[in-house]
Design an enzyme around this catalytic site. Structure first.
Site, PDB file in Angstrom:
ATOM      1  N   PRO A   8     -25.158 -20.687  22.090  1.00 27.53           N
ATOM      2  CA  PRO A   8     -24.309 -21.873  21.991  1.00 27.53           C
ATOM      3  C   PRO A   8     -23.220 -21.860  23.064  1.00 27.53           C
ATOM      4  CG  PRO A   8     -24.613 -20.845  19.841  1.00 27.53           C
ATOM      5  CD  PRO A   8     -25.173 -19.897  20.856  1.00 27.53           C
ATOM      6  N   GLU A   9     -22.849 -23.052  23.521  1.00 28.34           N
ATOM      7  CA  GLU A   9     -21.800 -23.163  24.532  1.00 28.34           C
ATOM      8  C   GLU A   9     -20.512 -23.637  23.868  1.00 28.34           C
ATOM      9  OE1 GLU A   9     -23.324 -25.016  28.129  1.00 28.34           O
ATOM     10  OE2 GLU A   9     -25.326 -24.202  27.728  1.00 28.34           O
ATOM     11  N   LYS A  64     -16.647 -18.553  24.009  1.00 25.82           N
ATOM     12  CA  LYS A  64     -17.655 -18.319  22.980  1.00 25.82           C
ATOM     13  C   LYS A  64     -17.191 -17.315  21.933  1.00 25.82           C
ATOM     14  CE  LYS A  64     -21.049 -19.502  26.460  1.00 25.82           C
ATOM     15  NZ  LYS A  64     -22.209 -19.113  27.265  1.00 25.82           N
ATOM     16  N   ASN A 107     -25.215 -22.962  30.333  1.00 31.76           N
ATOM     17  CA  ASN A 107     -26.265 -23.483  31.201  1.00 31.76           C
ATOM     18  C   ASN A 107     -26.445 -24.993  31.113  1.00 31.76           C
ATOM     19  OD1 ASN A 107     -28.265 -23.027  33.192  1.00 31.76           O
ATOM     20  ND2 ASN A 107     -29.851 -23.300  31.637  1.00 31.76           N
ATOM     21  N   ARG A 112     -10.100 -11.291  30.122  1.00 29.92           N
ATOM     22  CA  ARG A 112     -11.063 -11.586  31.188  1.00 29.92           C
ATOM     23  C   ARG A 112     -11.409 -13.071  31.274  1.00 29.92           C
ATOM     24  NH1 ARG A 112     -14.278  -7.890  29.633  1.00 29.92           N
ATOM     25  NH2 ARG A 112     -15.881  -9.136  28.624  1.00 29.92           N
ATOM     26  N   GLN A 171     -22.413 -13.628  20.369  1.00 24.54           N
ATOM     27  CA  GLN A 171     -23.422 -13.182  21.314  1.00 24.54           C
ATOM     28  C   GLN A 171     -24.710 -13.976  21.085  1.00 24.54           C
ATOM     29  OE1 GLN A 171     -22.785  -8.995  20.307  1.00 24.54           O
ATOM     30  NE2 GLN A 171     -21.901  -8.689  22.328  1.00 24.54           N
ATOM     31  N   ARG A 226     -31.258 -18.333  35.294  1.00 27.16           N
ATOM     32  CA  ARG A 226     -31.300 -19.276  34.178  1.00 27.16           C
ATOM     33  C   ARG A 226     -32.061 -20.531  34.606  1.00 27.16           C
ATOM     34  NH1 ARG A 226     -27.004 -18.484  30.717  1.00 27.16           N
ATOM     35  NH2 ARG A 226     -28.137 -19.885  29.296  1.00 27.16           N
TER      36      ARG A 226
END
Length: 263
Positions: free
Chosen positions: A2-3, A53, A169, A125, A70, A253
């Site tokens: 999932p985005e 995410k 993606n 990050r 994840q 991808r």
């Protein structure tokens, strides 16, 4: 995976179920989290935040549950007392008088203090979240042109959570189609108009997906609701120019694009 828009909608559902209600029972599968069960019972979930995410479940005693789904993790909302029929492995249960939220299959789960939130490796990050309403196109443009990112090809940059959190993606594919660019471009090579268009699309498309994806366009207003223009549409005609959409691989991808109008 999932985005950002899907993660944020999941967080909205979790918040609607238990936010502001006393927790009547708390259970964790991992031994290192067991001591927090009693500390959290009776507390409230004050909000559920997304950082790309990752989900941050904030409690009224100042603790925060960090979780990253994840590939396999999934949250579910059930009525308290219901026993779900599933083969998934339960990791977290947060229960209130009427609703319970469950986290299955995830392995990246931690409890953080307010201080630890500021030093957590993943949270340090990731870049700013595309769904954060405070983030502006001007800030995105500055980020595109920064020494860190200006020489990166978009094929990889738009998948890098350190650039902007929440992209993935399908968003990469749709954003680049929207601005008529291929994935081989770099920010340093764009003209002012292209930079401005990309800076807006990097925010507009994820936000449109979050607010409208999956809704029926009853009024038939073109562009009012999110829908895929090229993603998973290889072999079909491009609605902008009539060219045939192709599928290739970029940064390992699947990538969908129109060779006729994406230059």
């Amino acid at each position: 995976m999932p985005e950002g828009p899907e993660i944020r909608r999941a967080a909205d559902n979790l918040e609607a179920a238990i936010k502001g209600k006393p927790l009547t029972d708390v259970w964790f599968a991992f031994a290192q989290l067991k001591p927090y069960e009693s500390q959290l019972t009776g507390q409230l979930v004050t909000r559920i935040e997304t950082r790309g995410k990752a989900l941050l479940t904030h409690f009224s005693n100042g603790l925060t549950l960090y979780s990253h789904n994840q590939l396999y993790g999934v949250w579910r909302v059930i009525d308290t007392g219901e026993i779900p029929q599933t083969t998934r492995i339960l990791r977290v249960r947060l229960q209130t008088a009427d609703k319970t939220i469950l986290l299955y299959s995830a392995s990246d789960i931690e409890m953080l203090t307010a201080e630890q939130l500021t030093t957590h490796p993943f949270l340090q990050r990731v870049g700013p979240d595309v769904l954060d309403a405070r983030l502006t196109p001007e800030e995105v443009k500055a980020r595109l042109l920064s020494p860190r990112f200006r020489n990166r090809q978009f094929s990889g940059l738009l998948l890098d959570q350190a650039f902007l959190a929440g992209l993935g993606n399908y968003l990469r594919v749709e954003i680049l189609w929207q601005v008529g660019l291929t994935g081989q471009h770099k920010a340093k090579d764009l003209n002012e108009a292209q930079l401005n268009a990309l800076s807006h699309a990097l925010l507009d498309i994820p936000r449109l997906s979050y607010t409208t994806r999956g809704q029926a366009d009853e009024n038939k207003h073109h562009g009012a609701l999110f829908r895929f223009k090229v993603f998973h549409r290889d072999g079909e005609a491009c609605e902008r120019c009539g060219g045939i959409i192709e599928k290739t691989t970029l940064s390992s991808r699947p990538f969908y694009w129109c060779p006729h109008c994406q230059k």
